[in-house]
Design a protein around this motif. Structure first.
Motif, PDB file in Angstrom:
ATOM      1  N   SER A   1       0.845  -1.196   0.000  1.00  0.00           N
ATOM      2  CA  SER A   1       0.000   0.000   0.000  1.00  0.00           C
ATOM      3  C   SER A   1       0.881   1.247   0.000  1.00  0.00           C
ATOM      4  O   SER A   1       2.025   1.208   0.462  1.00  0.00           O
ATOM      5  CB  SER A   1      -0.891   0.012   1.243  1.00  0.00           C
ATOM      6  OG  SER A   1      -0.127   0.375   2.391  1.00  0.00           O
ATOM      7  N   PRO A   2       0.374   2.371  -0.518  1.00  0.00           N
ATOM      8  CA  PRO A   2       1.159   3.602  -0.523  1.00  0.00           C
ATOM      9  C   PRO A   2       1.560   4.085   0.872  1.00  0.00           C
ATOM     10  O   PRO A   2       2.472   4.902   1.006  1.00  0.00           O
ATOM     11  CB  PRO A   2       0.218   4.608  -1.204  1.00  0.00           C
ATOM     12  CG  PRO A   2      -0.677   3.781  -2.052  1.00  0.00           C
ATOM     13  CD  PRO A   2      -0.893   2.524  -1.245  1.00  0.00           C
ATOM     14  N   GLU A   3       0.895   3.568   1.892  1.00  0.00           N
ATOM     15  CA  GLU A   3       1.228   3.980   3.265  1.00  0.00           C
ATOM     16  C   GLU A   3       2.336   3.127   3.874  1.00  0.00           C
ATOM     17  O   GLU A   3       2.883   3.470   4.937  1.00  0.00           O
ATOM     18  CB  GLU A   3      -0.017   3.889   4.161  1.00  0.00           C
ATOM     19  CG  GLU A   3      -1.120   4.894   3.835  1.00  0.00           C
ATOM     20  CD  GLU A   3      -1.886   4.527   2.572  1.00  0.00           C
ATOM     21  OE1 GLU A   3      -2.022   3.314   2.304  1.00  0.00           O
ATOM     22  OE2 GLU A   3      -2.334   5.451   1.862  1.00  0.00           O
ATOM     23  N   ALA A   4       2.697   2.028   3.220  1.00  0.00           N
ATOM     24  CA  ALA A   4       3.700   1.123   3.775  1.00  0.00           C
ATOM     25  C   ALA A   4       5.072   1.800   3.828  1.00  0.00           C
ATOM     26  O   ALA A   4       5.469   2.505   2.897  1.00  0.00           O
ATOM     27  CB  ALA A   4       3.783  -0.145   2.931  1.00  0.00           C
ATOM     28  N   GLU A   5       5.786   1.569   4.925  1.00  0.00           N
ATOM     29  CA  GLU A   5       7.120   2.166   5.078  1.00  0.00           C
ATOM     30  C   GLU A   5       8.164   1.215   4.499  1.00  0.00           C
ATOM     31  O   GLU A   5       9.022   0.683   5.203  1.00  0.00           O
ATOM     32  CB  GLU A   5       7.378   2.516   6.534  1.00  0.00           C
ATOM     33  CG  GLU A   5       6.462   3.629   7.028  1.00  0.00           C
ATOM     34  CD  GLU A   5       6.866   4.191   8.363  1.00  0.00           C
ATOM     35  OE1 GLU A   5       7.714   3.563   9.051  1.00  0.00           O
ATOM     36  OE2 GLU A   5       6.353   5.256   8.745  1.00  0.00           O
TER      37      GLU A   5
END
Length: 247
Positions: free
Chosen positions: A87-91
């Motif tokens: 996901s785009p939020e994954a670090e």
């Protein structure tokens, strides 16, 4: 010392980078990267700010995730690579890259894109002369950009980030993508011309043995392009038209 401008109309084939060479999408990429890295740096407490110089040094011309890894490495930051469907939020490297891609696609679909006037004029001239043409772009969005700009039909082959991922082609500055472009176009690289605006892309084409590598200075700097292997430098593809500068 750079050479005189090559006559692209006599080349066995011409392979173009896309963003910044044919279309001004490099500007959209730059804004998207700035937004994402500003957010990442603030969240992670990275003090040295992200700048346009970072874009040209670490991101420009590379496959998306390689660009993220290269930039973070310049700040001595290492994070997990992750998976392409993160996901785009994954670090993770993939997460940061996907966040940037979402920002880029949003701008492209809301604003559209058009080819540079000089670039379209050159494409039309080469098409009329029967010169085979291809695109070699690290972007996975190359197809959508070509469609948006209305220039896809000029090209017999497109080697983009999706092809590179599928066929395990190394990112520019490795020669893989430009070698594959010449192979798909069925031309000898030594008889072909590459047109690139990124330092990594120029280095890729030079390493692939292209007979001429035209560096397009859209901000990377003529000295950097020349040092990477550009055989000549222009600021607009209109300079490569037959009647330009008295040629």
């Amino acid at each position: 010392m750079t050479q005189a401008l090559p006559d692209l109309h006599r080349a066995a084939g011409v392979l173009f980078d896309l963003d910044g060479v044919l279309t001004p999408t490099a500007e959209v990429h730059m804004r998207a990267w700035q937004k994402v890295f500003d957010e990442v740096f603030a969240k992670w407490g990275i003090e040295t700010p992200y700048t346009d110089a970072d874009y040209f040094a670490y991101v420009d011309g590379k496959k998306r995730y390689d660009g993220v890894a290269s930039l973070l490495r310049s700040r001595n930051v290492e994070i997990p690579w992750g998976q392409v469907d993160d996901s785009p939020e994954a670090e993770t490297i993939c997460g940061v890259g996907n966040r940037k891609n979402a920002a880029f696609i949003a701008v492209l679909r809301s604003e559209g894109i058009a080819a540079f006037d000089g670039s379209r004029a050159l494409l039309e001239s080469l098409r009329d002369a029967g010169v085979p043409m291809g695109v070699v772009s690290s972007s996975k969005n190359a197809g959508e950009v070509l469609d948006s700009a209305g220039i896809r039909d000029f090209f017999r082959v497109v080697v983009d980030g999706l092809v590179a991922e599928r066929d395990h082609l190394a990112s520019k500055p490795a020669p893989d993508m430009f070698l594959d472009g010449a192979r798909m176009l069925d031309v000898d690289p030594a008889a072909a011309v590459a047109v690139e605006d990124a330092v990594s892309g120029v280095a890729s084409a030079a390493a692939a043995g292209y007979g001429a590598v035209v560096g397009v200075d859209r901000g990377a700097g003529s000295d950097a392009l020349r040092e990477a292997g550009a055989t000549c430098i222009v600021d607009d593809l209109a300079r490569l038209l037959p009647d330009a500068d008295g040629r």
